[in-house]
Write an enzyme that holds these catalytic residues in place. Structure first.
Site, mmCIF file in Angstrom:
data_model
loop_
_atom_site.group_PDB
_atom_site.id
_atom_site.type_symbol
_atom_site.label_atom_id
_atom_site.label_comp_id
_atom_site.label_asym_id
_atom_site.label_seq_id
_atom_site.Cartn_x
_atom_site.Cartn_y
_atom_site.Cartn_z
ATOM 1 N N SER A 252 56.971 -99.370 132.282
ATOM 2 C CA SER A 252 56.072 -100.340 131.660
ATOM 3 C C SER A 252 55.537 -101.283 132.718
ATOM 4 O O SER A 252 55.921 -101.206 133.888
ATOM 5 C CB SER A 252 56.808 -101.119 130.580
ATOM 6 O OG SER A 252 57.659 -102.069 131.192
ATOM 7 N N LYS A 253 54.671 -102.171 132.285
ATOM 8 C CA LYS A 253 54.040 -103.167 133.171
ATOM 9 C C LYS A 253 55.033 -103.865 134.089
ATOM 10 O O LYS A 253 54.718 -104.204 135.210
ATOM 11 C CB LYS A 253 53.364 -104.236 132.322
ATOM 12 C CG LYS A 253 51.950 -103.930 131.943
ATOM 13 C CD LYS A 253 51.246 -105.249 131.598
ATOM 14 C CE LYS A 253 50.080 -105.017 130.654
ATOM 15 N NZ LYS A 253 50.418 -105.067 129.238
#
Ligand code: GLU
Ligand code: ZN
Length: 489
Positions: A252-253
């Site tokens: 994820s980010k």
């Protein structure tokens, strides 16, 4: 039977690395088996539609150089390839399932669904629809119809027994039917759910293999049951390992860039593709560098791992660096020129001199570059009279006097008067002799010199840099550093 596979993104955001991995493996599997690779847009969830997504999907394929055989902007015998253009088909088939007794109309409104949810939570019961409308009598149905409520169509999931399928990678997967839901097939606005549209399209588009990430496994029993209800064979399912960050959590980010659009500026598509091909797949345990064409020949679905793949950013950068080195100077210049202009090192409409100079410095840039966007940062010292002194404080090593470094640089400057006349090796040896002459370590000679010339402690080899800068500019830089040091005394 011809292999036919598809990548079926929902246009809900920018293309994610995980999506590209899915697309790539489908493409490679198709090509390795002389099959077809299809792009299909699954845009039936209007609430999650993201405006730039579709364009981003096309851009991503274009940038990566992956070609699909059929797709929305390509046509083909099984179109349309955008689900929102196939709505009538899904409705027709949902109604067929009602007719054959595999599905039913549900008139429950959101208020009622909300109430059962609360009751289930309060009683610690498993969540889900309570199948209220599954057993409505004919009169009750008539009554509901009269009231004008727009129903949804739900699947009549079997209440007992088991549903299973054979996964290419994971083997047999089996669930108890009593854990399944009477999931929605057609929403009250007439739009299908993912489950319905996905399997109808896979069937009519004659998809033979479904390669997708393991996160879809919970949906697959629903799909198997749907195929059965229609009396159709289901494709072969192959669920691929998830892509994780280095901490073992879903990528994820938090881990860094995850969307292709974020990689486009700094990475070469062939490097990213090569790297992504190894996310959950390997050829053997030693060879790692492959072009897309090579991969399309050697890809073997049996070599997909079942365990999670780790996205290692350092490895990706290393791959990018080696692809940069393999690329032609012309190509790399084309890609990084905008960054030099952006950094103000080269004018908007580059002159011939500026371009020639870029060619001159390129071998030294290319040899150590990992991210295309870093090129100006790593070579700004080639421009202007003096370099930006980014690590100026390192010009004086620990436990060394400033005055000593002034002496070192002055001596080196004198010797470098012979730059271009004497052989570099000879000159270097001469400069090395300063260590004995002044009783300092080699680091107290070459590091100050490096910083005087380039402004940074890490740079390409000094002599090639000085030759590019020219004797005059190099000596001026050393003198400038000496003066700067003196002013700090
Ligand atoms: N539309 C789904 C997605 O967004 C497709 C999943 C599948 O391949 O079945 O990934
Ligand atoms: Zn209902």
């Amino acid at each position: 039977m011809k292999v036919r596979v598809r990548y079926a993104p929902s246009p809900t955001g920018y293309q994610h690395i995980g999506g590209v991995r899915t697309a790539l493996f489908n493409y490679l599997f198709a090509k390795a088996n002389n099959g077809d690779f299809i792009l299909r847009i699954e845009d039936t969830d209007q609430t999650r539609y993201f405006d730039g997504a579709l364009d981003d999907i096309y851009q991503t394929f274009k940038w990566l150089g992956i070609e699909y055989d059929e797709g929305p902007d390509k046509n083909g015998p099984f179109g349309p390839y955008i689900q929102s253009e196939r709505i009538a088909l899904y409705k027709e088939y949902a109604e067929k399932l009602v007719e054959t007794g595999h599905a039913y109309y549900c008139y429950c409104d959101s208020g009622r669904l909300e109430r059962i949810k609360k009751i289930q939570e309060a009683n610690k019961l498993p969540p889900g629809y309570d199948r209220h409308c599954r057993t409505l009598s004919a009169e009750e149905i008539e009554e509901k119809k009269q009231s004008g409520i727009q129903p949804v169509i739900r699947f009549k999931a079997p209440l007992d027994g088991k549903t299973s399928f054979e996964d290419t990678i994971l083997g047999r997967i089996e669930v108890d039917n009593n854990t399944l839901q009477d999931f929605v097939l057609l929403k009250s606005d007439g739009f299908p759910t993912y489950h319905l549209a996905n399997i109808i399209d896979d069937h009519f588009m004659e998809i033979t293999h479904v390669l997708r990430a393991q996160e879809w496994i919970p949906s697959t029993p629903n799909h198997v049951l749907l195929y059965k209800a229609f009396g159709w064979d289901h494709p072969q399912f192959c669920h691929m390992p998830m892509v994780m960050g280095e901490d073992g959590k879903k990528l994820s980010k938090r881990h860094g860039a995850t969307q292709v659009i974020e990689f486009r500026k700094a990475y070469l598509p062939e490097a990213l593709l090569n790297f992504i091909a190894l996310l959950g797949w390997s050829y053997n345990d030693k060879d790692e560098f492959f072009s897309l064409q090579e991969l399309a020949k050697i890809f073997d679905i049996k070599r997909i791992n079942s365990s999670p793949a780790i996205f290692d950013y350092k490895k990706l950068n290393y791959f990018n660096g080696s692809y940069i080195r393999k690329s032609s100077q012309e190509k790399i210049i084309g890609l990084i020129l905008p960054y030099y202009i952006e950094a103000g090192l080269i004018s908007k409409n580059p002159t011939k001199e500026e371009l020639d100079y870029l060619h001159t410095i390129m071998p030294l840039v290319q040899e150590r570059l990992e991210l295309l966007t870093d090129a100006p940062l790593y070579s700004d010292f080639f421009f202007g009279d003096y370099p930006p002194y980014k690590t100026w404080e390192m010009i004086v090593p620990k436990n060394t006097e400033k005055s000593k470094i002034i002496e070192v640089l002055s001596m080196a400057k004198e010797m470098l008067e012979a730059l271009g006349e004497k052989d570099d090796k000879e000159l270097e040896a001469e400069i090395y002799s300063i260590t004995e002459k002044l009783g300092v370590k080699a680091g107290a000679v070459f590091m100050p010199l490096r910083i005087a010339i380039t402004g940074v402690n890490k740079s390409p080899e000094l002599f090639p840099v000085m030759h590019i800068l020219g004797k005059e500019r190099s000596l001026k830089r050393i003198e400038n550093a000496i003066n700067k040091l003196k002013s700090e005394l």
